[in-house]
Motif scaffolding. Structure first.
Motif, short mmCIF file in Angstrom:
data_model
loop_
_atom_site.label_atom_id
_atom_site.label_comp_id
_atom_site.label_asym_id
_atom_site.label_seq_id
_atom_site.Cartn_x
_atom_site.Cartn_y
_atom_site.Cartn_z
N UNK A 73 -1.49 -7.05 33.25
CA UNK A 73 -0.58 -7.24 32.12
C UNK A 73 -0.58 -5.98 31.27
N UNK A 74 0.61 -5.57 30.87
CA UNK A 74 0.76 -4.39 30.04
C UNK A 74 1.43 -4.77 28.72
N UNK A 75 1.19 -3.97 27.71
CA UNK A 75 1.73 -4.24 26.38
C UNK A 75 2.29 -2.96 25.78
N UNK A 76 3.46 -3.07 25.17
CA UNK A 76 4.05 -1.98 24.39
C UNK A 76 4.30 -2.51 22.99
N UNK A 77 3.79 -1.80 21.99
CA UNK A 77 3.99 -2.19 20.60
C UNK A 77 4.64 -1.04 19.85
N UNK A 78 5.70 -1.35 19.10
CA UNK A 78 6.41 -0.35 18.30
C UNK A 78 6.35 -0.73 16.83
N UNK A 79 6.04 0.25 15.98
CA UNK A 79 6.11 0.11 14.53
C UNK A 79 7.14 1.12 14.04
N UNK A 80 8.15 0.65 13.33
CA UNK A 80 9.25 1.54 12.99
C UNK A 80 9.67 1.35 11.53
N UNK A 81 9.97 2.45 10.88
CA UNK A 81 10.51 2.46 9.52
C UNK A 81 11.83 3.22 9.54
N UNK A 82 12.82 2.71 8.81
CA UNK A 82 14.11 3.39 8.80
C UNK A 82 14.72 3.34 7.41
N UNK A 83 15.57 4.31 7.16
CA UNK A 83 16.27 4.38 5.88
C UNK A 83 17.61 5.06 6.03
N UNK B 97 23.39 9.96 5.56
CA UNK B 97 22.28 10.42 6.39
C UNK B 97 21.27 9.30 6.60
N UNK B 98 20.64 9.29 7.78
CA UNK B 98 19.67 8.24 8.08
C UNK B 98 18.59 8.74 9.02
N UNK B 99 17.40 8.16 8.90
CA UNK B 99 16.29 8.49 9.80
C UNK B 99 15.51 7.23 10.14
N UNK B 100 14.86 7.26 11.30
CA UNK B 100 13.96 6.19 11.73
C UNK B 100 12.71 6.84 12.32
N UNK C 155 4.88 9.81 18.67
CA UNK C 155 5.72 9.47 17.53
C UNK C 155 7.08 10.15 17.66
N UNK C 156 8.11 9.44 17.23
CA UNK C 156 9.47 9.93 17.42
C UNK C 156 10.24 9.78 16.12
N UNK C 157 11.05 10.79 15.82
CA UNK C 157 11.94 10.74 14.67
C UNK C 157 13.38 10.67 15.17
N UNK C 158 14.05 9.58 14.87
CA UNK C 158 15.46 9.39 15.22
C UNK C 158 16.29 9.64 13.96
N UNK C 159 17.38 10.38 14.10
CA UNK C 159 18.17 10.73 12.93
C UNK C 159 19.65 10.52 13.21
N UNK C 160 20.42 10.40 12.15
CA UNK C 160 21.88 10.33 12.28
C UNK C 160 22.52 10.80 10.98
N UNK C 161 23.73 11.23 11.11
CA UNK C 161 24.54 11.61 9.94
C UNK C 161 25.96 11.12 10.19
N UNK C 162 26.40 10.21 9.34
CA UNK C 162 27.77 9.70 9.47
C UNK C 162 28.54 10.01 8.20
#
Length: 716
Positions: free
Chosen positions: A412-422, A436-439, A448-455
């Motif tokens: 059995x395998x487990x993946x856990x994600x903790x994410x904050x966005x604004x 503008x937005x980031x996660x 660790x990963x930084x996801x970004x967007x600009x609309x």
């Protein structure tokens, strides 16, 4: 050979004719309007469980559209979307979606804003034929990367399914329906065709409380297509002749969906709870028959398979004002899915199961999910606002089929994600807004990963609007790509736990206008440009294991790119409703910069047109949908396990239906799916350094099918 040829000239004529027809102003038709089928942009959140309409252009499939095509599951209604392709698999019965040539791993599917558990992930690569839509109010479709708001793997877009809530007035509503459908030219009341029964009851207790309960059964008897079925055996001179005609082209399956929901308004706060159970039985009939003698008589048997899937979904959503105009939205979900595998000996002459060789849980997934956000944090400011939130996912499970044997010794395998966005709202003027937005994503499996967007949105006028979104195109590997393990004397297939997530850039630009042509005529044109550049794209590769054996696994290729343009038009005049769209898409893939790979874009033309006409005095609506899907490029594996760039042939799909109210309580829908009788298309791989070009055929349809649906609605 494809059953439908690529005749571009014909489609250009169809396109031109439909456009010309849409410009005519009929003056003698009934003045009753029907609901407009178009993409809409709404400023503000009218339903906090909907896809955000502040930042994205949202296409909607409404309940009336679902009824017009007698849709029972999500696969029935998505086929006509311009940039969506439904990809069925005859061997396992699954149907997945792709957008802009990106498969289901890049499309996130939600129910009331919460991702759905699947065989190997959460929200992605969903079998959409398993998603019942009888209790659905509408389906929202957003094209483009939405990683900041909806997390990884929403690179191509998001499909959000909104559940019905209560009644307009206090009382009871009872809905019953029966649907019979041929599969190609095959139909028998119980043994062939498709047979659907639906039941739903809703009680609006008062203006604050409502609840509903429903059940649906979908029995698909398979598509025989010259095969002879489960009980076929060819016996000549007391000897079994294996002519490979046993079984069916598409495997039969039966689905049962039971759901209940509760909607409670506590002052300004809303509580919505949904509980759903799904069961699917899939039978796979072996084409090889064993002709053994038993007690001096021939006793032909076959080693068949059965997969039974059981899924429980429990979703809770609470929303309301936090303080003043500041609003909160909280969601919690527990989902579990288990797939049981049986390997059984079927006695063909006795038409019974003789023995069960294997009976074990072959797949298990357990998911805890929570998401919350606070919006309109700075309500008094006309220039700046902010939305903040978190998302938590914990998925654990295993796939015992992939171990190579059916024992309880599974990993059995487990993946856990903790994410904050604004996401911030900056509005320097009444016409211009910038978002503008980031996660930030912390995963137990990846860095660790930084996801970004600009609309940004600019309103030239009240009706002419320009919207642009640029951001990360981030996709994390799923359970199967990471942990699959199937090794025995004949197989060496494994996941790759060293896979890196894909990343890149996506850009979507939308220009939309709305014209009032006459007192009762409207034209809404929309032009879109999109560009998606994926780095380290994940695909199947062939290499060697630690013992020098050929290993089939997953790897990161250099890049995969999409570039395209879309023109979409909606025209309404009195009781005519016409949709017309075209997409011109270029796709290119590079397996390795070291290889001499042709990186030119392969361009594909997709056309879509729909027409609905309402005869008000007869309470009847006629509708038809035509979609042409051009050639597409992809990465294929040849017989030697080598990767090459290839293409899939074009095809055309045409549906038509007639829906009428027989009485105030009874309605009927009569129609035909796949009017052009498409069954298969060709998939070709170009020649590489170690192989010659090859061509194979892929099943995508089960022939021209006719359906009749009778619905009974009683309001008390």
């Amino acid at each position: 050979m494809s059953l439908i040829k690529n005749k571009n000239l014909i489609y250009f004529y169809l396109f031109f004719f439909s456009w010309s027809f849409a410009q005519k102003r009929e003056t003698t038709l009934d003045s009753t309007k029907i609901e407009q089928l178009k993409k809409v942009v709404v400023i503000g959140e009218s339903n906090v469980m909907s896809v955000s309409k502040k930042l994205f252009t949202v296409g909607t499939i409404k309940r009336a559209d679902i009824e017009n095509v007698a849709g029972n599951n999500l696969a029935d209604v998505l086929f006509n979307n311009l940039n969506i392709t439904v990809s069925p698999d005859a061997s396992n019965g699954r149907s997945t979606v792709s957008m802009f040539g990106l498969d289901g791993q890049y499309v996130k599917i939600l129910v009331d804003g919460i991702p759905i558990v699947s065989d190997n992930g959460l929200g992605n690569n969903i079998d959409i034929s398993q998603i019942n839509i009888d209790d659905v109010e509408r389906v929202e479709i957003v094209e483009g990367s939405m990683g900041v708001l909806y997390g990884d793997n929403s690179v191509a877009g998001v499909i959000n399914i909104i559940t019905k809530r209560g009644l307009k007035e206090n009382g009871w509503a009872l809905q019953l329906s029966l649907q019979e459908e041929t599969v190609g030219n095959e139909f028998e009341l119980f043994d062939k065709g498709r047979h659907i029964q639906n039941f739903r009851v809703t009680n609006q207790v008062n203006d604050k409380l409502s609840y509903a309960f429903g059940a649906s059964r979908n029995d698909f008897a398979g598509f025989f297509n010259d095969f002879k079925g489960q009980n076929y055996v060819n016996i000549q001179n007391n000897t079994v002749i294996n002519d490979s005609l046993r079984g069916s082209e598409w495997n039969p399956k039966e689905q049962l969906t039971v759901s209940t929901n509760l909607n409670l308004d506590l002052g300004k706060h809303n509580v919505f709870y949904k509980l759903q159970f799904f069961n699917e039985n899939l039978d796979i009939y072996n084409r090889i028959v064993n002709g053994r003698f038993q007690n001096g008589a021939l006793n032909p048997t076959a080693l068949d398979e059965n997969y039974e899937t059981n899924r429980w979904v429990s979703n809770l959503n609470v929303s309301g004002p936090l303080t003043g105009a500041t609003k909160y939205n909280f969601s919690f979900s527990y989902q579990t899915q288990k797939r049981n595998y049986q390997e059984l000996v079927y006695n063909i002459l006795d038409q019974r199961t003789q023995s069960i060789e294997t009976d074990a849980v072959s797949q298990s997934s357990d998911v805890l999910y929570s998401k919350a956000f606070v919006s309109n944090i700075i309500p008094k400011s006309n220039v700046f606002d902010l939305q903040l939130g978190y998302e938590f996912t914990n998925q654990s499970g295993f796939d015992a089929v992939a171990t190579g044997n059916y024992s309880s010794d599974v990993i059995e395998n487990t993946i856990t994600n903790y994410e904050l966005f604004g996401i911030a709202l900056i509005q320097p003027s009444n016409k211009l807004s910038i978002n503008p937005g980031t996660r930030f994503t912390h995963s137990t499996q990846f860095k660790n990963q930084l996801i970004w967007s600009l609309s940004s949105t600019y309103d030239f006028t009240e009706k002419l609007k320009l919207k642009a979104v640029i951001g990360s195109a981030y996709r994390a590997p799923n359970f199967e790509e990471l942990f699959f393990y199937f090794v025995d004397s004949n197989h060496n297939v494994r996941g790759n736990q060293d896979l890196q997530p894909e990343d890149g850039i996506s850009l979507f630009v939308n220009l939309k206008d709305n014209y009032r042509i006459s007192e009762e005529g409207y034209l809404t044109p929309s032009f879109n440009f999109f560009y998606i550049d994926l780095k380290d794209a994940i695909t199947s590769i062939t290499t060697e294991d630690e013992d020098g054996r050929i290993l089939f696994t997953q790897g990161n290729i250099d890049y995969s790119k999409r570039l395209g343009f879309t023109l979409d038009n909606s025209f309404i005049y009195k009781n005519w409703n016409i949709g017309l769209g075209a997409t011109y898409t270029g796709i290119t893939n590079a397996i390795s910069e070291d290889l001499d790979t042709n990186s030119d874009y392969l361009w594909s033309l997709n056309l879509q047109t729909s027409l609905a006409y309402e005869i008000a005095k007869w309470k009847t609506t006629f509708s038809t949908q035509l979609k042409y899907t051009g050639k597409t490029q992809g990465v294929f594996t040849d017989a030697n396990g080598e990767l090459y760039i290839g293409e899939t042939d074009a095809f055309t799909w045409l549906n038509a239906s007639l829906r009428t109210e027989i009485s105030p309580k009874i309605s009927a829908t009569l129609g035909v799916r796949n009017l052009l009788d498409v069954v298969s298309i060709d998939t070709g791989t170009s020649a590489g350094a170690h192989s010659t070009a090859t061509t194979s055929s892929r099943l995508i349809g089960n022939g021209r099918s006719y359906f009749l649906k009778i619905s009974y609605n009683l309001n008390l």
